[in-house]
Structures are given as structure tokens and as C-alpha cells.
Scaffold this active site. Structure first.
Site, PDB file in Angstrom:
ATOM      1  N   ASN A   8       0.865  -1.181   0.000  1.00 52.10           N
ATOM      2  CA  ASN A   8       0.000   0.000   0.000  1.00 52.10           C
ATOM      3  C   ASN A   8       0.904   1.234   0.000  1.00 52.10           C
ATOM      4  O   ASN A   8       1.488   1.570   1.020  1.00 52.10           O
ATOM      5  CB  ASN A   8      -0.892  -0.024   1.256  1.00 52.10           C
ATOM      6  CG  ASN A   8      -1.687   1.260   1.438  1.00 52.10           C
ATOM      7  OD1 ASN A   8      -1.795   2.065   0.515  1.00 52.10           O
ATOM      8  ND2 ASN A   8      -2.242   1.446   2.626  1.00 52.10           N
ATOM      9  N   LYS A  10       0.054   4.239  -0.316  1.00 53.26           N
ATOM     10  CA  LYS A  10      -0.631   5.429   0.201  1.00 53.26           C
ATOM     11  C   LYS A  10      -0.460   6.590  -0.803  1.00 53.26           C
ATOM     12  O   LYS A  10      -0.371   6.336  -2.008  1.00 53.26           O
ATOM     13  CB  LYS A  10      -0.133   5.771   1.600  1.00 53.26           C
ATOM     14  CG  LYS A  10      -0.179   4.540   2.529  1.00 53.26           C
ATOM     15  CD  LYS A  10      -0.005   4.830   3.976  1.00 53.26           C
ATOM     16  CE  LYS A  10      -0.079   3.526   4.748  1.00 53.26           C
ATOM     17  NZ  LYS A  10      -0.081   3.716   6.181  1.00 53.26           N
ATOM     18  N   HIS A  95      -9.529   1.571   5.143  1.00 49.52           N
ATOM     19  CA  HIS A  95      -8.241   1.765   5.817  1.00 49.52           C
ATOM     20  C   HIS A  95      -8.444   2.753   6.969  1.00 49.52           C
ATOM     21  O   HIS A  95      -9.226   3.699   6.849  1.00 49.52           O
ATOM     22  CB  HIS A  95      -7.207   2.294   4.821  1.00 49.52           C
ATOM     23  CG  HIS A  95      -5.823   2.282   5.386  1.00 49.52           C
ATOM     24  ND1 HIS A  95      -5.397   3.227   6.276  1.00 49.52           N
ATOM     25  CD2 HIS A  95      -4.793   1.416   5.220  1.00 49.52           C
ATOM     26  CE1 HIS A  95      -4.146   2.956   6.635  1.00 49.52           C
ATOM     27  NE2 HIS A  95      -3.759   1.857   6.005  1.00 49.52           N
ATOM     28  N   GLU A  97      -6.787   5.166   7.953  1.00 48.75           N
ATOM     29  CA  GLU A  97      -6.552   6.572   7.604  1.00 48.75           C
ATOM     30  C   GLU A  97      -7.790   7.182   6.957  1.00 48.75           C
ATOM     31  O   GLU A  97      -8.074   8.362   7.117  1.00 48.75           O
ATOM     32  CB  GLU A  97      -5.316   6.678   6.685  1.00 48.75           C
ATOM     33  CG  GLU A  97      -4.038   6.494   7.482  1.00 48.75           C
ATOM     34  CD  GLU A  97      -2.886   5.893   6.706  1.00 48.75           C
ATOM     35  OE1 GLU A  97      -2.930   5.856   5.474  1.00 48.75           O
ATOM     36  OE2 GLU A  97      -1.931   5.430   7.375  1.00 48.75           O
ATOM     37  N   SER A 210       3.320  -1.761  10.537  1.00 44.06           N
ATOM     38  CA  SER A 210       4.763  -1.849  10.808  1.00 44.06           C
ATOM     39  C   SER A 210       5.380  -3.182  10.394  1.00 44.06           C
ATOM     40  O   SER A 210       6.291  -3.680  11.055  1.00 44.06           O
ATOM     41  CB  SER A 210       5.053  -1.551  12.284  1.00 44.06           C
ATOM     42  OG  SER A 210       4.739  -0.208  12.566  1.00 44.06           O
TER      43      SER A 210
HETATM   44  P1  PGA Z   1       2.804   0.606   7.686  1.00 43.45           P
HETATM   45  O1  PGA Z   1       1.324   0.834   7.106  1.00 43.45           O
HETATM   46  O2  PGA Z   1       3.312  -0.692   7.126  1.00 43.45           O
HETATM   47  O3  PGA Z   1       3.572   1.790   7.238  1.00 43.45           O
HETATM   48  O4  PGA Z   1       2.671   0.526   9.184  1.00 43.45           O
HETATM   49  C1  PGA Z   1       0.446  -0.238   6.945  1.00 43.45           C
HETATM   50  C2  PGA Z   1      -0.854   0.254   6.377  1.00 43.45           C
HETATM   51  O5  PGA Z   1      -1.271   1.366   6.705  1.00 43.45           O
HETATM   52  O6  PGA Z   1      -1.491  -0.444   5.570  1.00 43.45           O
END
Ligand code: PGA
Length: 249
Positions: A8, A10, A95, A97, A210
Site C-alpha cells: 500500500n 498510500k 483503511h 486513515e 509496521s
Molecule cells: P505501515 O502501514 O506498514 O507503514 O505501518 C500499513 C498500512 O497502513 O497499511
């Protein structure tokens, strides 16, 4: 067991960085295990470019969100139909976010997932608790509620994926323990299997939050984990390939 590994990006990436990513992925991925499913979800404006720039071991493509309606006066939105016609097979919905920054409710997420399925896409439906909810011992309660409210009525044994992403683990470098991941994934699997009357083995639940090259192998080794959803570490093709390579199961 076949695992699904999803990138992803983003709101990151440019045409230049996308071409470099594709070159690096194609050159480094010669030995990736072919039994796993690899999906890359760039920003919508880069999907076509990425598709054309990938030469070897092409991963599947996905969108990062879609609208609940097939088309219309929804300025700035992307339809599931458009994603499908651009060559996507998947779309992330709900998601954290988007749930937080765009105030998306689980009902909205359900409608988006439903539209994705009707358009021939597999929705990757994200669920997960905040740190406060976790501290108050509410993780499983929140997860169960999000499943109840976000899972589309069309869901069956092969048309959706869930992603368990603890909100506090996203982009923070913090991770639940392996036991916690197992416990929550088992609860999700049992809940979904009961709810739509399918075999537990058919419920696909990714872990996200993470995931890095140095922890992916351990997470992917858990039988309750069907794959991973990778944010930050997917932006460097080299790191993403390392994550894919760490999947030996
Ligand atoms: P991250 O994001 O691996 O940077 O923690 C995961 C996600 O938001 O899908």
C-alpha cells in the site's frame, strides 16, 4: 499455505519513482516464490504507469479506495469500475486513515466493499482497534463490531479479504506480540466463518501495521495469518521484495 502480500503506497510516488520501483522489482524478483499472491496498490494516477513499467514477475494491481456508487457526480472520487478497467483485481477499503481522516463509517465501508465485489474486484476490508480501545481491553469487541458492520452481504468464501491493522501499529514501528496477532486473527476467522457459514480455512485475514523485512518472516509463519499488508516498507522495491522473499510457507 498460499499467502497474500500487499503493498500500500498510500499517497506516495511519482511517475519517476514508479518507473524505478518497477525496474527494481522486476530485476530483484526473479527468485520470488511463485505460489504466493503479490498485490501492489499505488495511488490511482499511477496504476496504468506501473502496469506498463513492470516487465518480469508482474504482481497483481489494486486501488487504495473506491466509491460506493458506480459513477456520477462525485468529484475527486474513483469508482471500482474504473479500477477494474485499469487492470486492478483488488481494492483496499476502510483503511484506518480513511476511517479517521475522511470520517468513513463501517456502513460506508460495507457499501464500498459491496460495490467492489459487484465490479469484479476483491475488497481488502481493513479493521483494527485504536490504542485507547486496546488499553481498555476492547480489542475483540471493536473487531467484532467492525466485522458485523463492514462485511458486505455478498461476501462468500472467495470474494473478499480482511486485513487486521491495529491503528496504533500503523507507521509507528510498534507491533503486537505474535500471540496477540494469533489471538485476534483466530477471533476474526471464527467470527467470519460463523457469520457467513464458510469453512475457517477459507477466511483470508492479512496482518498490517509496521511490517518490515526483519519481522515479516515471523508474522507470515503464523498459520492464522494469510498474508501481510505493507505500507512504508513497500515504497522501496528492495524492502518489499525482501518481505516477499521472507515468506517461506
Ligand atoms: P505501515 O502501514 O506498514 O507503514 O505501518 C500499513 C498500512 O497502513 O497499511
Amino acid at each position: 499455505m498460499k499467502k497474500t502480500i500487499v503493498a500500500n503506497w498510500k499517497m506516495c510516488g511519482t511517475p519517476e519513482s514508479t518507473k524505478l520501483w518497477a525496474q527494481e522489482f522486476s530485476s530483484k524478483s526473479a527468485n520470488i516464490p511463485t505460489n504466493n499472491k503479490i498485490v501492489v496498490c499505488p495511488p490511482a494516477g499511477l496504476i496504468n504507469l506501473l502496469k506498463n513499467a513492470l516487465t518480469e514477475n508482474k504482481p497483481d494491481l489494486g486501488g487504495q479506495d473506491c466509491h460506493a456508487q458506480p459513477e456520477g457526480a462525485y468529484t475527486g472520487e474513483t469508482s471500482a469500475e474504473l479500477l477494474k478497467s485499469l487492470g486492478c483485481e483488488y481494492v483496499i477499503v476502510g483503511h484506518s486513515e480513511r476511517r479517521t481522516n475522511s470520517n468513513e463509517t463501517s456502513e460506508t465501508v460495507r457499501q464500498k466493499a459491496s460495490r467492489a465485489i459487484k465490479s469484479g474486484l476483491i475488497p481488502i476490508i481493513c479493521i483494527g482497534e485504536t490504542s485507547k480501545q486496546r488499553e481498555n481491553g476492547k480489542t475483540l469487541e471493536i473487531i467484532n463490531q467492525q466485522i458485523e458492520e463492514s462485511l458486505p452481504f455478498e461476501a462468500n468464501s472467495n470474494n473478499f479479504i480482511l486485513a487486521y491493522e491495529p491503528v496504533w501499529a500503523i507507521g509507528s514501528g510498534k507491533l503486537p506480540t505474535m500471540d496477540e496477532i494469533k489471538q485476534v486473527h483466530s477471533a476474526i476467522i471464527n467470527n467470519v466463518a460463523r457469520r457467513i457459514a464458510i469453512d475457517v480455512a477459507k477466511v483470508c485475514v492479512l496482518y498490517g501495521g509496521s511490517v518490515k523485512p526483519d519481522n515479516a518472516g515471523e508474522i507470515l509463519s503464523l498459520p492464522e495469518v494469510s498474508g501481510v499488508l505493507v505500507g512504508g516498507a513497500s515504497l522501496k522495491a528492495e524492502d518489499f521484495v525482501k518481505i516477499v522473499m521472507s515468506c517461506k510457507y
